[in-house]
Design an enzyme around this catalytic site. Structure first.
Site, mmCIF file in Angstrom:
data_model
loop_
_atom_site.group_PDB
_atom_site.id
_atom_site.type_symbol
_atom_site.label_atom_id
_atom_site.label_comp_id
_atom_site.label_asym_id
_atom_site.label_seq_id
_atom_site.Cartn_x
_atom_site.Cartn_y
_atom_site.Cartn_z
ATOM 1 N N CYS A 139 0.882 -1.178 0.000
ATOM 2 C CA CYS A 139 0.000 0.000 0.000
ATOM 3 C C CYS A 139 0.917 1.224 0.000
ATOM 4 O O CYS A 139 1.771 1.335 -0.877
ATOM 5 C CB CYS A 139 -0.981 -0.037 1.175
ATOM 6 S SG CYS A 139 -0.212 -0.186 2.801
ATOM 7 N N ARG A 188 -2.210 -1.059 5.407
ATOM 8 C CA ARG A 188 -3.423 -1.550 4.759
ATOM 9 C C ARG A 188 -3.168 -2.894 4.075
ATOM 10 O O ARG A 188 -4.002 -3.804 4.128
ATOM 11 C CB ARG A 188 -3.939 -0.521 3.746
ATOM 12 C CG ARG A 188 -4.470 0.755 4.387
ATOM 13 C CD ARG A 188 -4.776 1.826 3.354
ATOM 14 N NE ARG A 188 -3.571 2.422 2.797
ATOM 15 C CZ ARG A 188 -3.573 3.322 1.811
ATOM 16 N NH1 ARG A 188 -4.734 3.701 1.267
ATOM 17 N NH2 ARG A 188 -2.453 3.847 1.377
#
Length: 272
Positions: free
Chosen positions: A227, A232
């Site tokens: 990410c 994430r």
């Protein structure tokens, strides 16, 4: 003790008195003080990232990790259960880090704190201070991480896949966070939030396996996920691991490294 890798709140609740359990709360310190699962210690999730520009998400060095895990009271006999209140990104980062250093006894609380509360289980206010252990020598298993140069070297291989877990606008380049916007050429976009069911306390969606396959993210691929700082994408790592994907790794440099390097190729727009 034996807990599944993805543990539900109801099952965790029956094991709270087990001395082999190390429950780790990765919510903010303020939210930890406002209430946490009984027995949980608090961990500042930022300590799992090196935090140095430009590649903020790189793994801390092994000496830092050794000190951190010793301060948490981690020992080989402990079974870690981790959770947060932000969809699992911080808990996922801890899971990935434990895999990197070889601590395989760990579980991810499906839905995190939201699922715990949805099950009507109580929170406690008492702060739990860990009993520190002696620092142990750790080593990094490089099968769980990749560098930018390793990604470049494998880009043309048919069984290699880069999974971009950022937002659609970050992927296309419409939203620019680093010096450059866009994505790694060939990367498949599948946003981390799409793996969760917002109507079911942020647990993983019931159709997770067919959903990933519909995106071309299949178990036969050698997959690396990223990410901006590998938080994430740590949730996507947990998702793939939960489905038994055999060859998964993370690119911790992520877009904070790739997008800030003028020498690395990028694509913009919707297409890989």
């Amino acid at each position: 003790m034996s807990l599944p890798f993805i543990v539900e709140a109801e099952e965790l609740h029956t094991h709270l008195a087990d001395k082999a359990l190390l429950i780790v709360d990765l919510c903010s310190a303020e939210k930890y003080r406002a209430g946490h699962i009984a027995g949980a210690i608090h961990l500042d999730a930022s300590l799992l990232l090196r935090g140095e520009k430009p590649a903020m998400g790189l793994l801390p060095d092994v000496a830092q990790l050794s000190t951190l895990f010793a301060s948490m009271g981690l020992s080989p006999d402990k079974h870690v259960v981790c959770y947060d209140d932000e969809g699992g990104v911080s808990a996922g980062r801890l899971i990935w880090t434990l895999d990197v250093v070889g601590h395989t006894h760990a579980s991810f609380l499906n839905g995190g704190k939201a699922a715990w509360l949805a099950a009507d289980f109580a929170l406690e206010l008492q702060e739990n201070l860990p009993t520190a252990t002696a620092p142990r020598a750790l080593s990094v298993n490089t099968r769980y991480l990749m560098t930018a140069s390793e990604i470049l070297a494998q880009q043309q291989m048919r069984d290699f896949l880069v999974w971009d877990a950022r937002s659609r606008d970050e992927y296309t380049g419409a939203k620019v966070i680093s010096v450059r916007g866009g994505h790694i050429p060939g990367a498949v976009h599948c946003e981390w939030t799409d793996l969760l069911d917002a109507q079911n306390s942020q647990r993983f969606r019931q159709d997770l396996a067919p959903y990933l396959q519909s995106k071309g993210i299949t178990p036969d691929k050698n997959i690396v996920m990223h990410c901006q700082t590998h938080r994430r994408s740590a949730l996507t790592y947990v998702a793939a691991k939960s489905l038994g994907y055999p060859n998964i790794a993370a690119y911790p440099g992520s877009w904070s490294e790739w997008g800030n390097s003028e020498s690395l190729p990028i694509h913009t727009g919707e297409n890989p």
